[in-house]
Design a protein around this motif. Structure first.
Motif, PDB file in Angstrom:
ATOM      1  N   HIS A   5       0.807  -1.212   0.000  1.00 28.39           N
ATOM      2  CA  HIS A   5       0.000   0.000   0.000  1.00 28.39           C
ATOM      3  C   HIS A   5       0.844   1.266   0.000  1.00 28.39           C
ATOM      4  O   HIS A   5       1.901   1.325   0.638  1.00 28.39           O
ATOM      5  CB  HIS A   5      -0.929   0.015   1.209  1.00 28.39           C
ATOM      6  CG  HIS A   5      -2.050  -0.965   1.108  1.00 28.39           C
ATOM      7  ND1 HIS A   5      -1.928  -2.271   1.513  1.00 28.39           N
ATOM      8  CD2 HIS A   5      -3.314  -0.831   0.612  1.00 28.39           C
ATOM      9  CE1 HIS A   5      -3.071  -2.912   1.293  1.00 28.39           C
ATOM     10  NE2 HIS A   5      -3.919  -2.062   0.754  1.00 28.39           N
ATOM     11  N   LEU A   6       0.327   2.264  -0.705  1.00 30.48           N
ATOM     12  CA  LEU A   6       0.918   3.600  -0.749  1.00 30.48           C
ATOM     13  C   LEU A   6      -0.057   4.582  -0.117  1.00 30.48           C
ATOM     14  O   LEU A   6      -1.246   4.604  -0.471  1.00 30.48           O
ATOM     15  CB  LEU A   6       1.189   4.016  -2.198  1.00 30.48           C
ATOM     16  CG  LEU A   6       1.629   5.473  -2.410  1.00 30.48           C
ATOM     17  CD1 LEU A   6       3.070   5.664  -1.952  1.00 30.48           C
ATOM     18  CD2 LEU A   6       1.484   5.874  -3.876  1.00 30.48           C
ATOM     19  N   LEU A   7       0.452   5.387   0.816  1.00 36.71           N
ATOM     20  CA  LEU A   7      -0.348   6.417   1.455  1.00 36.71           C
ATOM     21  C   LEU A   7       0.177   7.787   1.024  1.00 36.71           C
ATOM     22  O   LEU A   7       1.374   8.049   1.108  1.00 36.71           O
ATOM     23  CB  LEU A   7      -0.277   6.302   2.977  1.00 36.71           C
ATOM     24  CG  LEU A   7      -0.792   4.992   3.573  1.00 36.71           C
ATOM     25  CD1 LEU A   7      -0.578   4.985   5.082  1.00 36.71           C
ATOM     26  CD2 LEU A   7      -2.259   4.787   3.258  1.00 36.71           C
ATOM     27  N   ILE A   8      -0.730   8.647   0.559  1.00 29.84           N
ATOM     28  CA  ILE A   8      -0.366  10.009   0.194  1.00 29.84           C
ATOM     29  C   ILE A   8      -1.171  10.968   1.059  1.00 29.84           C
ATOM     30  O   ILE A   8      -2.060  10.553   1.813  1.00 29.84           O
ATOM     31  CB  ILE A   8      -0.616  10.284  -1.308  1.00 29.84           C
ATOM     32  CG1 ILE A   8      -2.107  10.139  -1.651  1.00 29.84           C
ATOM     33  CG2 ILE A   8       0.219   9.327  -2.162  1.00 29.84           C
ATOM     34  CD1 ILE A   8      -2.453  10.521  -3.083  1.00 29.84           C
ATOM     35  N   GLY A   9      -0.854  12.256   0.970  1.00 34.78           N
ATOM     36  CA  GLY A   9      -1.572  13.241   1.766  1.00 34.78           C
ATOM     37  C   GLY A   9      -3.019  13.377   1.329  1.00 34.78           C
ATOM     38  O   GLY A   9      -3.370  13.139   0.169  1.00 34.78           O
ATOM     39  N   HIS A  10      -3.886  13.787   2.254  1.00 35.09           N
ATOM     40  CA  HIS A  10      -5.304  13.907   1.945  1.00 35.09           C
ATOM     41  C   HIS A  10      -5.582  14.980   0.904  1.00 35.09           C
ATOM     42  O   HIS A  10      -6.631  14.947   0.247  1.00 35.09           O
ATOM     43  CB  HIS A  10      -6.094  14.197   3.223  1.00 35.09           C
ATOM     44  CG  HIS A  10      -6.172  13.033   4.160  1.00 35.09           C
ATOM     45  ND1 HIS A  10      -6.670  11.805   3.790  1.00 35.09           N
ATOM     46  CD2 HIS A  10      -5.805  12.909   5.464  1.00 35.09           C
ATOM     47  CE1 HIS A  10      -6.624  10.969   4.829  1.00 35.09           C
ATOM     48  NE2 HIS A  10      -6.098  11.624   5.848  1.00 35.09           N
ATOM     49  N   SER A  11      -4.688  15.928   0.748  1.00 34.95           N
ATOM     50  CA  SER A  11      -4.882  16.987  -0.236  1.00 34.95           C
ATOM     51  C   SER A  11      -4.268  16.645  -1.586  1.00 34.95           C
ATOM     52  O   SER A  11      -4.308  17.457  -2.514  1.00 34.95           O
ATOM     53  CB  SER A  11      -4.271  18.300   0.277  1.00 34.95           C
ATOM     54  OG  SER A  11      -2.867  18.164   0.450  1.00 34.95           O
ATOM     55  N   GLU A  12      -3.704  15.439  -1.715  1.00 35.35           N
ATOM     56  CA  GLU A  12      -3.014  15.036  -2.940  1.00 35.35           C
ATOM     57  C   GLU A  12      -3.859  14.059  -3.746  1.00 35.35           C
ATOM     58  O   GLU A  12      -4.785  13.434  -3.228  1.00 35.35           O
ATOM     59  CB  GLU A  12      -1.653  14.411  -2.589  1.00 35.35           C
ATOM     60  CG  GLU A  12      -0.721  15.393  -1.892  1.00 35.35           C
ATOM     61  CD  GLU A  12       0.565  14.752  -1.417  1.00 35.35           C
ATOM     62  OE1 GLU A  12       1.629  15.297  -1.691  1.00 35.35           O
ATOM     63  OE2 GLU A  12       0.478  13.702  -0.746  1.00 35.35           O
ATOM     64  N   SER A  13      -3.506  13.910  -5.021  1.00 32.45           N
ATOM     65  CA  SER A  13      -4.261  13.024  -5.901  1.00 32.45           C
ATOM     66  C   SER A  13      -3.354  12.404  -6.956  1.00 32.45           C
ATOM     67  O   SER A  13      -2.365  13.024  -7.372  1.00 32.45           O
ATOM     68  CB  SER A  13      -5.379  13.813  -6.597  1.00 32.45           C
ATOM     69  OG  SER A  13      -6.018  13.023  -7.586  1.00 32.45           O
ATOM     70  N   LEU A  14      -3.687  11.185  -7.362  1.00 34.33           N
ATOM     71  CA  LEU A  14      -2.987  10.512  -8.459  1.00 34.33           C
ATOM     72  C   LEU A  14      -3.884  10.438  -9.693  1.00 34.33           C
ATOM     73  O   LEU A  14      -3.666   9.606 -10.574  1.00 34.33           O
ATOM     74  CB  LEU A  14      -2.567   9.095  -8.033  1.00 34.33           C
ATOM     75  CG  LEU A  14      -1.771   8.956  -6.745  1.00 34.33           C
ATOM     76  CD1 LEU A  14      -1.255   7.532  -6.598  1.00 34.33           C
ATOM     77  CD2 LEU A  14      -0.626   9.945  -6.684  1.00 34.33           C
ATOM     78  N   HIS A  15      -4.841  11.310  -9.768  1.00 28.93           N
ATOM     79  CA  HIS A  15      -5.840  11.289 -10.837  1.00 28.93           C
ATOM     80  C   HIS A  15      -5.183  11.335 -12.215  1.00 28.93           C
ATOM     81  O   HIS A  15      -4.330  12.173 -12.488  1.00 28.93           O
ATOM     82  CB  HIS A  15      -6.790  12.472 -10.676  1.00 28.93           C
ATOM     83  CG  HIS A  15      -7.923  12.488 -11.648  1.00 28.93           C
ATOM     84  ND1 HIS A  15      -8.819  11.443 -11.755  1.00 28.93           N
ATOM     85  CD2 HIS A  15      -8.304  13.412 -12.557  1.00 28.93           C
ATOM     86  CE1 HIS A  15      -9.705  11.727 -12.685  1.00 28.93           C
ATOM     87  NE2 HIS A  15      -9.415  12.918 -13.206  1.00 28.93           N
ATOM     88  N   LYS A  16      -5.570  10.394 -13.063  1.00 30.15           N
ATOM     89  CA  LYS A  16      -5.142  10.305 -14.456  1.00 30.15           C
ATOM     90  C   LYS A  16      -3.666   9.936 -14.649  1.00 30.15           C
ATOM     91  O   LYS A  16      -3.161   9.988 -15.767  1.00 30.15           O
ATOM     92  CB  LYS A  16      -5.445  11.606 -15.202  1.00 30.15           C
ATOM     93  CG  LYS A  16      -6.935  11.894 -15.342  1.00 30.15           C
ATOM     94  CD  LYS A  16      -7.175  13.147 -16.166  1.00 30.15           C
ATOM     95  CE  LYS A  16      -8.667  13.405 -16.336  1.00 30.15           C
ATOM     96  NZ  LYS A  16      -8.922  14.621 -17.136  1.00 30.15           N
ATOM     97  N   LEU A  17      -2.979   9.555 -13.586  1.00 27.98           N
ATOM     98  CA  LEU A  17      -1.597   9.111 -13.740  1.00 27.98           C
ATOM     99  C   LEU A  17      -1.580   7.634 -14.126  1.00 27.98           C
ATOM    100  O   LEU A  17      -2.288   6.812 -13.535  1.00 27.98           O
ATOM    101  CB  LEU A  17      -0.806   9.328 -12.449  1.00 27.98           C
ATOM    102  CG  LEU A  17      -0.584  10.779 -12.028  1.00 27.98           C
ATOM    103  CD1 LEU A  17       0.231  10.834 -10.738  1.00 27.98           C
ATOM    104  CD2 LEU A  17       0.119  11.573 -13.119  1.00 27.98           C
ATOM    105  N   ASP A  18      -0.754   7.281 -15.095  1.00 24.55           N
ATOM    106  CA  ASP A  18      -0.677   5.913 -15.612  1.00 24.55           C
ATOM    107  C   ASP A  18       0.283   5.108 -14.749  1.00 24.55           C
ATOM    108  O   ASP A  18       1.481   5.057 -15.013  1.00 24.55           O
ATOM    109  CB  ASP A  18      -0.206   5.943 -17.063  1.00 24.55           C
ATOM    110  CG  ASP A  18      -0.198   4.557 -17.691  1.00 24.55           C
ATOM    111  OD1 ASP A  18      -0.931   3.682 -17.198  1.00 24.55           O
ATOM    112  OD2 ASP A  18       0.556   4.355 -18.659  1.00 24.55           O
ATOM    113  N   LEU A  19      -0.267   4.491 -13.693  1.00 22.33           N
ATOM    114  CA  LEU A  19       0.556   3.797 -12.700  1.00 22.33           C
ATOM    115  C   LEU A  19      -0.114   2.490 -12.272  1.00 22.33           C
ATOM    116  O   LEU A  19      -1.342   2.359 -12.359  1.00 22.33           O
ATOM    117  CB  LEU A  19       0.747   4.690 -11.462  1.00 22.33           C
ATOM    118  CG  LEU A  19       1.545   5.974 -11.659  1.00 22.33           C
ATOM    119  CD1 LEU A  19       1.281   6.953 -10.524  1.00 22.33           C
ATOM    120  CD2 LEU A  19       3.031   5.657 -11.763  1.00 22.33           C
ATOM    121  N   PRO A  20       0.667   1.533 -11.789  1.00 21.15           N
ATOM    122  CA  PRO A  20       0.097   0.257 -11.340  1.00 21.15           C
ATOM    123  C   PRO A  20      -0.458   0.341  -9.919  1.00 21.15           C
ATOM    124  O   PRO A  20      -0.166  -0.472  -9.057  1.00 21.15           O
ATOM    125  CB  PRO A  20       1.297  -0.693 -11.425  1.00 21.15           C
ATOM    126  CG  PRO A  20       2.462   0.183 -11.114  1.00 21.15           C
ATOM    127  CD  PRO A  20       2.149   1.514 -11.745  1.00 21.15           C
TER     128      PRO A  20
END
Length: 206
Positions: free
Chosen positions: A169-184
């Protein structure tokens, strides 16, 4: 905002449950990476949760990295003003902090027993695919992606994935997003993603 202990506490409530599940699933060490550890509040918070969940001498490992040698030195020292630890549950104070006296009045120091469970090292996230540590179950990469443009963000995350265990699992900040990034990476809830190695070829963050 200065780093504080138990920032975004929902992540640590989840960590407690996940650590127990990982312990029950296999015999190997539970491995956690604080990938942008700054002055140490995050990895020491992780260490407290792990110590309470799996025991201070339990089968778990925490690696903490940062590119800045100055903040790493502060992290290793483990001395903080009281306002940085205000969110720490009262029951953990007596176990994991030493109160300062005289010139250290108003400060606390992380207990040596807990501090020994965190391994600090310098690392540039743009080169983290060369990080010797691998097979992390959980990676904390919180509140740092906001400083990268989209291309750099994608590059960093792709490299971070090479250090993760399949299903980790990867945890990022609540204000961050990985939207539309091509990642596994597959989103489970906002700010938490699961790494799926099978998606390395097909790609796609969902």
């Amino acid at each position: 905002m200065k780093p504080i202990f138990f920032r975004e506490p929902q992540h640590f409530h989840w960590l407690e449950q996940q650590a127990q599940a990982l312990r029950d699933q296999r015999a190997g060490a539970v491995k956690i990476w604080s990938a942008a550890s700054s002055t140490g509040e995050e990895p020491y918070t992780i260490a407290m949760v792990m110590a309470e969940t799996l025991g201070l001498a339990g089968n778990w490992k925490i690696c903490a990295t940062d590119i800045n040698t100055k903040v790493l030195a502060a992290a290793k020292r483990g001395v903080y003003p009281l306002d940085r630890v205000r969110r720490t549950p009262p029951r953990l104070w007596q176990k994991y902090f030493l109160r300062g006296h005289d010139e250290y009045e108003g400060m606390v120091k992380v207990s040596p027993e807990l501090a020994r469970r965190v391994e600090f090292s310098k690392l540039n996230l743009l080169h983290c695919d060369k990080f010797q540590q691998t097979d992390f179950d959980i990676v904390f990469l919180r509140n740092v992606l906001i400083y990268f443009n989209e291309d750099t963000k994608r590059d960093v995350l792709a490299r971070v994935c090479t250090r993760m265990r399949d299903g980790g699992h990867l945890l990022i900040g609540h204000s961050e997003s990985l939207h539309k990034l091509d990642l596994p990476l597959v989103q489970e809830v906002p700010s938490r993603y699961r790494f799926e190695a099978a998606r390395l070829k097909s790609g796609g963050a969902k």
